[in-house]
Write an enzyme that holds these catalytic residues in place. Structure first.
Site, short mmCIF file in Angstrom:
data_model
loop_
_atom_site.label_atom_id
_atom_site.label_comp_id
_atom_site.label_asym_id
_atom_site.label_seq_id
_atom_site.Cartn_x
_atom_site.Cartn_y
_atom_site.Cartn_z
N THR C 16 0.84 -1.20 0.00
CA THR C 16 0.00 0.00 0.00
C THR C 16 0.88 1.25 0.00
O THR C 16 2.08 1.18 0.27
CB THR C 16 -0.89 0.04 1.25
OG1 THR C 16 -0.07 0.13 2.42
CG2 THR C 16 -1.75 -1.20 1.35
N ASP C 17 0.26 2.38 -0.32
CA ASP C 17 0.97 3.65 -0.20
C ASP C 17 0.11 4.59 0.64
O ASP C 17 -0.93 4.20 1.16
CB ASP C 17 1.32 4.22 -1.57
CG ASP C 17 0.09 4.58 -2.39
OD1 ASP C 17 -0.99 4.81 -1.83
OD2 ASP C 17 0.21 4.64 -3.62
N GLN C 18 0.53 5.84 0.76
CA GLN C 18 -0.17 6.74 1.66
C GLN C 18 -1.55 7.14 1.17
O GLN C 18 -2.30 7.78 1.89
CB GLN C 18 0.68 7.98 1.92
CG GLN C 18 0.85 8.90 0.73
CD GLN C 18 1.61 10.16 1.11
OE1 GLN C 18 2.63 10.10 1.78
NE2 GLN C 18 1.12 11.33 0.70
N MET C 19 -1.90 6.74 -0.06
CA MET C 19 -3.27 6.96 -0.53
C MET C 19 -4.21 5.93 0.11
O MET C 19 -5.43 6.01 -0.04
CB MET C 19 -3.28 6.85 -2.07
CG MET C 19 -4.26 7.80 -2.75
SD MET C 19 -4.23 7.62 -4.56
CE MET C 19 -2.86 8.69 -5.02
#
Lengths: 155, 155, 155, 155
Positions: C16-19
Site C-alpha cells: 500500500t501507499d499513503q493513498m
C-alpha cells in the site's frame, strides 16, 4: 500459551537481486505477512483493528539474522509468535525456513508500539489483551513494574 | 580514522504505506544506498568489487531502530560509517536524519560477510584493506585473535 | 486452447501507499506471480527453464489499466493467460479481481522476448512449444511470416 | 510550451533482480520520481497538493516499453513531460536514458485522474491549470469537445 502461526510464502522474482538470492529487506516484508497471519490466527483482523479501533502497530525496532539464502520460487515457511506483549508494546519473533528441506533461512524480531491514527502513542484496547496473550490483571496491577516485559505472556 | 559518508535521499511515494509514513523495510534499502556511497567515498566502486574481483558483501544481520517517521517527499540524510572491519566481515552503522530539521529518524547497523560468486565465504582481497580502514599488519599478525573485532579500525 | 491460470494473492501492507491503496507498480509484481503460476499450471517450472535451459523471459513491454483500487488484506485473484506466443516472443494477459465481490481491479499485458543468460535474443527451445500453446508446424513453416503473431495459438 | 523536467536516479541494488538487471516494475517507481520532480519544476509541490487541497493523482493506466536493461549503480536520466492535461485528467510521458552513454532504456506513459481524499473523481483546482499547462479558457469553453485531448497544451 504463546500464540504462534505459520504461513507459507512463495519467493517472487521481484524479491531477488543480482546476487541471485532474496534481497535482505524483503525478509522484513515476510515478517509483516507473518504477523498479519498471526493476528488472523488469534481471532482478529489487523485491518479491522486499524480501521475500527484506530490502533496502529508502529515498528520501533526490527532485527534479522540471515543464515542461508532464499531463492526465486522457493517456498518459505514463516513462523511467527508473540515474544512479549503489554498494554503499550508488543514484540513479535520470527523464524523462516525452507519448506523443501526445513533449512533455516533467517530469524528475527520486531518491536512495536501502539499508535493512534495521528501517530501518537496509545494503549492497546483491553478487548485485544487475550488475543495478544496479555494477562489483564498483571497489566493493571499496581505492583506492575510498568515495563512491557512484566506483562509478557509466559510461554 | 573511521571512514564515513553522507548521502541524501528523497522519499518516494512508493516507499510510503497506508499509515502515511515510510514502510519500515525501506530503511534497509536506504542503508544499502548509504553503504554504496560510502564505498564510493572510500575510493572504490562496489559494483567493480563484485564484477572484477568476484567479492560479494552478503548481509549476515540487519538492525534498525525507528525514532520518528519519514514522510513522502522528505529529504533524508543517511550517514554511514564502518564500525568494524576485518578480512572476513564488515559492520556498517547508519544514522538517518531529516534534512529539514535534523530530526533523527532511525539508527541501525548491518553485518556482512564476504562471499565468492558461488556464495561461499571468502576473505576480502588485501587491496581493499585500507579502503575499509583495516590495518593489514594486525590482520596478518600471528598474534591476531582472528576475530573480526580485533581487526576493527580504531575510530 | 489458450492456456490460463488463476492465482490468489493477499495484499501486503508493504504494497500500500499513503493513498491507502495498493501502489500502482505492485500490480506488475502480481502479474509476475501470475505468469509464474501459469507456467507451473502448463507443466513446467519457470526457474528450471532459466537454470537448465538458460532461457530468460525479458519484458519488452508492460501495460496496466487500473479500474478499482485494491486495499491491504484484500484477497486478489490474478487470472493469467497467453495471448500470443511464438518462437521469439510471448505475450501474457492479466485480469485482477477482488475475491470478495469479483470487482475488477485491473487488466494488463506483458510482452516478452526470449534471451540467453548473456541477455542476447534467442528462440524458445521446441520442447516448450506445446506448453506455450505454440503450433510447431506453423512456426517452422517456410511460408510463415516470421512474426510472432503468425505463430500465436488460436483461442 | 510543454512542461518537462529531467531527474537523475542511481540504480539501487534493491532494484535489480536475479537476471542482473533492474526489475521491470521499478521503472514505474522511477516514473513517479520523474513526475514529482516535474511538479516541483512547474512550481508546485505534489505533497502540498495532496495535503492542502486534498487532490490526489490516481493512476488510471501505466505503460512501459523496455529497450535496454539498466544495471546496478547506473545513473539514469528520467525525462518527464505532460503529454495531455485537462480539468479531469493528466497524461505524463517518460523517457529513461543512461547518463553514461545516452542509451535509451525505456519509454512510457501514465494516465491519471484527479481524486478527492475519499477517492472520488474530482476536477483539478483552477489554480493549478497553468502549472499543468492547461488553457483555462478552452477547458471552460462551451465549444470544448470535452475530451482531455482538447485541453492539452500545445508543445
Amino acid at each position: 500459551m504463546k500464540p504462534s502461526a505459520e504461513t507459507r510464502i512463495r519467493v517472487r522474482y521481484a524479491e531477488t537481486d543480482q546476487m541471485g538470492v532474496v534481497y535482505y529487506a524483503n525478509y522484513l516484508v515476510w515478517m509483516e505477512v507473518g504477523r498479519v497471519e498471526l493476528c488472523r490466527a488469534c481471532g482478529f483482523n489487523y485491518r479491522d483493528m486499524e480501521q475500527d479501533d484506530g490502533v496502529l502497530l508502529a515498528v520501533a525496532e526490527a532485527n534479522c539474522r540471515y543464515s542461508s539464502p532464499a531463492r526465486f520460487d522457493d517456498e518459505v515457511i514463516v513462523k511467527t509468535w508473540i515474544e512479549e506483549a503489554g498494554g503499550r508494546m508488543v514484540k513479535f519473533a520470527y523464524e523462516m525456513r525452507l519448506a523443501a528441506d526445513d533449512r533455516k533461512l533467517a530469524t528475527g524480531f520486531t518491536r512495536h508500539i501502539f499508535l493512534t491514527r495521528e501517530l501518537r502513542p496509545t494503549r492497546l484496547p483491553p478487548k485485544y489483551f487475550s488475543m495478544f496473550g496479555i494477562d489483564a490483571r498483571r497489566t493493571a496491577a499496581p505492583i506492575s513494574t510498568g515495563t512491557a516485559h512484566s506483562a509478557c505472556p509466559t510461554p
